[in-house]
Design a protein around this motif. Structure first.
Motif, mmCIF file in Angstrom:
data_model
loop_
_atom_site.group_PDB
_atom_site.id
_atom_site.type_symbol
_atom_site.label_atom_id
_atom_site.label_comp_id
_atom_site.label_asym_id
_atom_site.label_seq_id
_atom_site.Cartn_x
_atom_site.Cartn_y
_atom_site.Cartn_z
ATOM 1 N N ALA A 1 10.737 -45.282 1.969
ATOM 2 C CA ALA A 1 10.343 -43.975 2.490
ATOM 3 C C ALA A 1 11.389 -43.456 3.464
ATOM 4 N N ASN B 1 -0.473 -43.031 8.465
ATOM 5 C CA ASN B 1 0.237 -43.748 9.520
ATOM 6 C C ASN B 1 1.701 -43.969 9.160
ATOM 7 N N SER B 2 2.548 -43.047 9.597
ATOM 8 C CA SER B 2 3.949 -43.130 9.203
ATOM 9 C C SER B 2 4.671 -44.300 9.860
ATOM 10 N N GLN B 3 4.064 -44.901 10.898
ATOM 11 C CA GLN B 3 4.720 -46.007 11.590
ATOM 12 C C GLN B 3 4.894 -47.231 10.692
ATOM 13 N N ASN B 4 4.040 -47.349 9.664
ATOM 14 C CA ASN B 4 4.067 -48.543 8.827
ATOM 15 C C ASN B 4 4.827 -48.342 7.518
ATOM 16 N N LEU B 5 5.489 -47.211 7.375
ATOM 17 C CA LEU B 5 6.141 -46.937 6.090
ATOM 18 C C LEU B 5 7.344 -47.853 5.874
ATOM 19 N N GLY C 1 -3.429 -46.740 5.890
ATOM 20 C CA GLY C 1 -2.402 -46.797 6.925
ATOM 21 C C GLY C 1 -2.113 -48.214 7.381
ATOM 22 N N LEU D 1 3.577 -44.649 0.091
ATOM 23 C CA LEU D 1 3.425 -43.273 0.572
ATOM 24 C C LEU D 1 1.960 -42.848 0.549
ATOM 25 N N GLY E 1 1.422 -43.677 4.037
ATOM 26 C CA GLY E 1 2.063 -42.460 4.546
ATOM 27 C C GLY E 1 1.089 -41.359 4.928
#
Lengths: 457, 320
Positions: free
Chosen positions: B271, B263-267, B178, B256, B260
């Motif tokens: 993405a 931690n979706s904040q860093n995608l 993440g 991803l 992904g």
């Protein structure tokens, strides 16, 4: 002498090599150092998942905690999902961090193998769910949910699909009804007397064709998954000609594709559907499934009917036309009367990988009728929950009723087949529809795939 | 290697040099003088032919991109009804709504910044490491040098997909999942074999005499690397930087998996773009606009560095 020279050179090389190595490591460490700082600064919420159990217990105050969720929903679906969890966030103070990807199978399989997983996730299908349970990653939901209430509110077939070894691991928070026949009431209004049998449907279609160019609209194109609308056709036909038992044995790989009971469905598809398709089979293969219904609304109409699931109302011209007045549907007619009332559906399974208090709380919230009503109201989805009734129009309300009142309910067969079988099925539908393979060729090659596909799973 | 698609680099060749056979049969000098105007005419014709061929290839190459560009400005209702070329004739139906829609997506700006956060270090780090390695493989002698080089380059054939699970396990142990650092390390690893290979070919082909005279004057390897090898290899660095930057910028899978899942904040932007489309493929008409937005920065990078690009590739390929 040569030996001495080379040794000298060798040692010098080594010393210098060591120096360069130190320099390289230095650069790398510097990069790592700045990297660590940068990333932790950029992600204040990154750590919260997993270690969240230290917070409040029992109560619903989950302030500062995060639930990571991965699902297949993107675009408007993602927005609908986030809208759905918003009241929960407001109430508990916790946050949902959602990642959407259509490669959910790859991502979760990698995650399950390596142990890095989100708290909650949309699962690719019941088969994968069983694999994740076997790997010990998915957590049972029997103690998390009010299981008695869940079972009472949800269609039994959907409850059963979420179970492995008698325990509930997956719940459906979104569902769809497959095999609805859509038509344009301006052409001919079937709402008062919808065709009851397949023969009736075909004869009425021919009688009422008027200036429509063909009976059926058909579109099989869907990127890498091209062909699936064709598999839905075959599934609907198998279910109504051979019944749910044969249907189950078929997707379990216990009946061959060349079996006359399966072949019959393909024959009906070829003779009654592909032969009467707008633009012919080649056009159907090149038409995106979402746009397949557009000729319904053309003048003069291109076709009379489109066979598609309930979610088609979110696509192309269905979006811009008025439900009920510009388009309507009737359920797939029965073929063999002993299997009357059979319905095929599909849905998105949802499971839990980490049982943190916040994840449990969110899971409990998601299956409630109150939460489901939010998504249902936005449109394009049916709820698996009987008590979610906030449908935006008559059409979705009727589809939901079919879902909950079905006498026989089966899940999309191709989604339950092993991946290799499913892929071959999609490809076969494309080949059959555009005429590049004969029926016998296609079925015997599907038989070959069947021999291998079920062994690994 | 699968993940690197090397586009053929079209190099405009100069006039054809006469072969030795032609030299033997060459007519006597006076006649040659008389023939000179005709000859230059022929060469001009050959040049014209060449230009035509190059233009043709260029057109074939660029038509899909133009189609994409035109499509990105068309309303979705038109897109599904007719081909993009029909939009070029009146009546014109163009709209900015696709771009507005993409830009107004929540999180698109952050995804763009994330992409930069990922792509720049993931380009710089492998460049540094590969430069050191390439110098060592070219100018330092140590036991097992060639074997080591073959092993590193041999890693080119390992598909990166096979490494996802073991590396994710390691990152999980180190608590890196993440975080940006995880993708930096991953991209460094995936990029190194090719980077070392390209730079070794270039640095190894620099004139030996330059290095030898430096060593005679008492230069260490560190001096030789920073004062000689680096300044002379700038074109190769630029070429490699473009490759690596494009690869990382366009990557979806690595981000991803390593980011992904936790931690979706860093995608990155890829993405966010992939997620414009819903699970049933709805919303696909936004993709052409999104593709152009995501192409903008790599295009700037490419044009800024392109004059080194051909030189670097050809330098690496022909010499060494």
């Amino acid at each position: 002498m040569a030996v001495v020279l080379s040794r000298r050179r060798g040692s010098r090389g080594l010393r210098r090599g060591w120096l360069v190595g130190v320099a390289a490591t230095g650069v790398l460490i510097a990069a790592c150092g700045s990297g660590g700082g940068g990333s932790s600064g950029g992600t204040p919420t990154g750590q919260a998942s997993g270690g969240a159990s230290g917070g409040s217990s029992g109560g619903e105050n989950l302030k500062g905690q995060t639930v990571t969720v991965i699902g297949t929903w993107g675009g408007d679906e993602e927005k609908a999902f986030l809208q759905m969890v918003k009241p929960w966030e407001d109430q508990t103070g916790a946050k949902v961090q959602y990642t959407g990807t259509r490669d959910i199978n790859t991502v979760l399989t990698t995650g399950v193998a390596s142990g890095v997983l989100p708290d909650l996730a949309g699962l690719p299908g019941p088969g994968q769910m069983a694999e994740y349970v076997a790997a010990g990653r998915l957590k049972p939901l029997d103690d998390v949910l009010d299981i008695a209430k869940y079972k009472q509110e949800t269609a039994p077939a959907l409850v059963k699909l979420g179970e492995v070894n008698g325990k509930t691991y997956g719940v459906f928070i979104k569902a769809a009804i497959k095999g609805l026949i859509w038509y344009n009431p301006h052409q001919h209004d079937y709402s008062s007397a919808p065709p009851k049998t397949w023969d009736e449907l075909m004869s009425q279609a021919k009688a009422n064709q008027g200036n429509a160019k063909a009976i059926w609209c058909l579109g099989l194109e869907s990127g890498a998954a091209s062909g699936w609308p064709g598999t839905d056709w075959i599934e609907d036909l198998v279910l109504r000609t051979a019944g749910p038992d044969v249907y189950t044995q078929w997707y379990e790989g216990k009946i061959k594709w060349t079996d006359p009971r399966i072949k019959k469905a393909f024959q009906i598809y070829m003779n009654d559907v592909v032969a009467h398709t707008y633009g012919g089979g080649k056009t159907a293969v090149a038409t995106n499934f979402g746009n397949a219904g557009d000729p319904l609304f053309a003048n003069p109409p291109g076709c009379e009917f489109l066979h598609q699931a309930s979610f088609i109302t979110g696509f192309s011209q269905f979006k811009t036309h008025q439900a009920g007045t510009d388009y309507n549907f009737f359920p797939f007619p029965d073929i063999d009367p002993q299997f009357a009332g059979a319905v095929e559906g599909a849905g998105d399974l949802f499971g839990m990988f980490h049982d943190t208090p916040a994840a449990k709380s969110l899971m409990r919230y998601l299956v409630t009728a109150k939460a489901q009503d939010i998504w249902v109201k936005i449109g394009g989805a049916l709820s698996a929950n009987k008590n979610a009734t906030d449908y935006p129009d008559e059409i979705s309300k009727r589809s939901a009723e079919i879902l909950h009142n079905a006498k026989i309910f089966v899940f999309d067969a191709s989604d339950l087949m092993p991946t290799a079988m499913n892929d071959a099925f999609w490809k076969a539908m494309v080949a059959l529809t555009n005429g590049s393979q004969s029926l016998d060729q296609a079925l015997s090659s599907l038989d070959k795939v069947q021999q291998d596909a079920y062994q690994s799973s | 290697m699968m993940r690197r698609i090397l586009r053929p680099v079209v190099v405009a060749a100069g006039d054809r040099t006469p072969s030795s056979g032609a030299a033997v049969l060459a007519p006597p000098a006076p006649i040659r003088v008389a023939l000179r105007p005709r000859r230059s005419l022929r060469s001009r014709r050959a040049r014209l032919l060449l230009h035509c061929a190059v233009s043709l290839i260029m057109v074939v190459w660029i038509v899909p991109t133009i189609g994409l560009l035109v499509s990105s400005f068309r309303p979705s209702s038109e897109l599904s009804r007719s081909g993009w070329w029909t939009a070029l004739a009146p009546p014109f139906h163009f709209t900015m709504s696709n771009y507005e829609n993409v830009l107004s997506q929540q999180g698109m700006g952050r995804a763009f910044v994330n992409s930069l956060f990922i792509a720049i270090p993931a380009t710089v780090i492998p460049l540094f490491v590969a430069a050191f390695a390439a110098y060592a493989f070219s100018w330092m002698e140590f036991p097992g040098r060639d074997l080591l080089f073959v092993v590193v380059v041999g890693l080119l054939v390992v598909p990166l997909q096979t490494t996802l699970i073991p590396i994710l396990k390691i990152f999980a142990d180190w608590g890196l999942t993440g975080k940006f650092l995880a993708v930096w390390l991953a991209h460094t690893g995936y990029g190194l074999p090719f980077a070392v290979y390209l730079l070794r070919n270039f640095i190894g082909s620099l004139p030996r005499s330059v290095f030898e005279s430096a060593f005679i004057d008492g230069a260490s390897h560190v001096t030789a690397f920073f004062r000689l090898a680096v300044p002379m290899s700038v074109p190769a660095f630029a070429a490699l930087a473009i490759f690596q930057f494009l690869f990382v910028w366009n990557d979806l899978l690595v981000a991803l998996i390593y980011i992904g899942l936790s931690n979706s904040q860093n995608l990155p932007m890829t993405a966010a773009i992939a997620n414009l489309v819903n699970s049933l493929g709805g919303g696909w008409y936004l993709l052409s606009a999104a593709a152009f937005l995501s192409m903008a920065l790599p295009l700037v990078v490419f044009f800024a560095l392109q004059r080194y690009f051909v030189r670097g590739i050809v330098g690496g390929a022909v010499k060494g």
